[in-house]
Structures are given as C-alpha cells and as structure tokens.
Design a protein around this motif. Structure first.
Motif, PDB file in Angstrom:
ATOM      1  N   TRP A  10      -0.749   1.617   4.855  1.00  7.74           N
ATOM      2  CA  TRP A  10      -1.452   0.316   5.603  1.00  7.74           C
ATOM      3  C   TRP A  10      -2.954  -0.151   5.348  1.00  7.74           C
ATOM      4  N   GLU A  11      -3.270  -1.118   4.563  1.00 10.73           N
ATOM      5  CA  GLU A  11      -4.645  -1.613   3.989  1.00 10.73           C
ATOM      6  C   GLU A  11      -4.898  -1.730   5.736  1.00 10.73           C
ATOM      7  N   PRO A  12      -5.568  -0.896   6.069  1.00 12.02           N
ATOM      8  CA  PRO A  12      -6.603  -1.355   7.516  1.00 12.02           C
ATOM      9  C   PRO A  12      -8.187  -2.375   7.066  1.00 12.02           C
ATOM     10  N   SER A  19      -0.904  -9.067   4.005  1.00  9.65           N
ATOM     11  CA  SER A  19      -0.763  -7.028   4.162  1.00  9.65           C
ATOM     12  C   SER A  19      -0.736  -6.944   2.751  1.00  9.65           C
ATOM     13  N   LYS A  22      -2.452   0.908   1.102  1.00  7.36           N
ATOM     14  CA  LYS A  22      -3.845   1.817   0.589  1.00  7.36           C
ATOM     15  C   LYS A  22      -3.947   3.182   0.248  1.00  7.36           C
ATOM     16  N   TRP A 149     -10.177   2.044  14.524  1.00  7.32           N
ATOM     17  CA  TRP A 149      -9.391   0.565  13.783  1.00  7.32           C
ATOM     18  C   TRP A 149      -8.312   0.783  12.999  1.00  7.32           C
ATOM     19  N   GLY A 150      -8.852   1.580  12.063  1.00  9.96           N
ATOM     20  CA  GLY A 150      -8.074   1.903  10.914  1.00  9.96           C
ATOM     21  C   GLY A 150      -7.090   2.640  10.904  1.00  9.96           C
ATOM     22  N   ASN A 151      -6.959   3.384  10.099  1.00 11.33           N
ATOM     23  CA  ASN A 151      -5.242   4.709  10.018  1.00 11.33           C
ATOM     24  C   ASN A 151      -6.076   5.925  10.782  1.00 11.33           C
ATOM     25  N   ASP A 201     -14.329   1.824   6.018  1.00  9.72           N
ATOM     26  CA  ASP A 201     -12.984   0.485   5.942  1.00  9.72           C
ATOM     27  C   ASP A 201     -12.434   1.744   7.523  1.00  9.72           C
ATOM     28  N   GLU A 202     -12.155   2.687   7.203  1.00  8.53           N
ATOM     29  CA  GLU A 202     -11.110   3.339   7.987  1.00  8.53           C
ATOM     30  C   GLU A 202     -11.238   3.249   9.461  1.00  8.53           C
ATOM     31  N   ALA A 205     -11.980  -0.969  10.405  1.00  7.59           N
ATOM     32  CA  ALA A 205     -10.595  -2.069   9.232  1.00  7.59           C
ATOM     33  C   ALA A 205     -11.244  -3.584   9.475  1.00  7.59           C
ATOM     34  N   ASP A 206     -11.029  -4.499  10.063  1.00  7.13           N
ATOM     35  CA  ASP A 206     -11.243  -5.523   9.671  1.00  7.13           C
ATOM     36  C   ASP A 206     -12.024  -6.578  10.940  1.00  7.13           C
TER      37      ASP A 206
END
Length: 207
Positions: A10-12, A19, A22, A149-151, A201-202, A205-206
């Motif tokens: 999933w793209e975090p 949705s 990645k 907050w990411g993978n 980004d990992e 995240a957002d």
C-alpha cells in the motif's frame, strides 16, 4: 548480483480517501526478512504467507493491495547500481500535502539500483542513515525512533549505547522513474542526485 523482485505494498503517502500501490525491490533474503516482521505482527498476515509460499515454489502466490489481488512478486533485472557515501546533510522534505519537514543526518551509506518494470525504468534507493532526525515545531531536533506511519515492515531503527541511531530500509524504495534508462543511470554516482523523499514518506506517510 542476486535475483531481485518487485513487491507492491500500500502507498503510505496517499491521502486517506485514495488507494494506490507502491513499488519496493529486494532479493530473497530481505523479502523473507520482511515476511518475518509481518508474521510477528500477525501470524496469519496474507503478505507474509504469500512471500513464503512464493519462495517455497508457488510462483502464482498473490496478495491483496489497493483492493486488487495481484502477484506477490515480479522478478526484475538490475541494470545498473551504485554505492555512495553522503556526509552530514540538512534538507527539506515535503509531505503529500506540501507540509515541510526539515530533515538531517550525520552520514549515510546509499545503495541505488536501476530496474525495468511495467514498461518504465525505475531508480530505487536503499540507505543506512546515521542520526536521522527532523525539526520540531519549536525548533528542537527529534531523532527518528521506532514508530513509523508508513510500511514499518520494510524499516529498521537501532539505538546504540553511545547515543547514536541507525535507520535503514530493508527493501529498495522507488525514488525516480523515466522512459529511458540513460537519464537514470547517468545520475547514479552523483551525490547531488540522491533522492530520499520517498523514503521519508515511509516515516511520515500522509502526516
């Protein structure tokens, strides 16, 4: 070089109402490390199960990402690679909403590869970073800990007795894409061309 594979997760950094998938890249050893981390979180994790099934001989193993059932892995050829040492740096990372994070590290060992996947060429990065941190709202510097907050399954952070920290990504993260290989390979050995935004980004995240 060992056989490498594309794993989609999933793209975090996508907004909450979107949705996407990645691209991540790794060899058998590191993909099974990711499977182990995922299995520790949940003994019945479908991605961990599919990774193990694939390397046990089931090349049709699949998992569900971005509401699609897709093959767990796709073999890819590493077309070019490089290793670069980066000295202390400070830079600005923008999250998906354009919010800036001031980032810094004391040093980094960066490995880059170029692969061809789904009709395009991709430059991917894996880094081992010392003392990675970000500036807080009051100007204080915060070290990156173990909460991501990411993978998080593709990340590792180690706190050393001397107070220093080491942060690294187990799998390569896609940082750059182009229609031709040359535009990517020409930048592989240029320290100024290293991109760490998709790795950051990992962490955030957002958020």
């Amino acid at each position: 070089m060992n056989v490498h594979y594309v794993l989609k997760l999933w793209e975090p950094a996508a907004p909450a109402f979107c949705s996407f998938s990645k691209v991540y890249v790794g060899d058998k050893q590191n993909l099974l490390r990711v499977a182990e981390v995922l299995a520790e979180e949940s003994s019945d994790n479908p991605t961990a199960r599919a990774l193990r099934e694939y390397f046990a001989g089931n090349r049709s193993a699949k998992h569900n990402i971005a509401y699609q059932k897709i093959p767990i892995l796709s073999p890819v050829q590493v077309l070019a690679s490089s290793s670069i040492h980066l000295p202390e740096q400070t830079w600005e990372h923008l999250n998906i909403w354009g919010f800036p994070y001031m980032m810094r590290f004391s040093s980094a060992e960066v490995s880059q590869i170029v692969i061809r996947y789904e009709g395009s060429y991709h430059r991917c990065v894996r880094a081992r970073i010392s003392d990675l941190g970000y500036e807080g709202i009051r100007g204080e510097w915060n070290e990156i800990g173990n909460s991501f907050w990411g993978n998080a399954c593709i990340l590792e952070a180690e706190h050393h007795p001397d107070g220093h920290t080491t942060f690294e990504n187990i799998l390569y993260v896609q940082e750059d894409e182009a229609a031709d290989k040359t535009s990517l390979t020409q930048r592989l050995n240029d320290p100024q061309s290293v991109i760490l935004n998709r790795l950051c980004d990992e962490i955030f995240a957002d958020g």
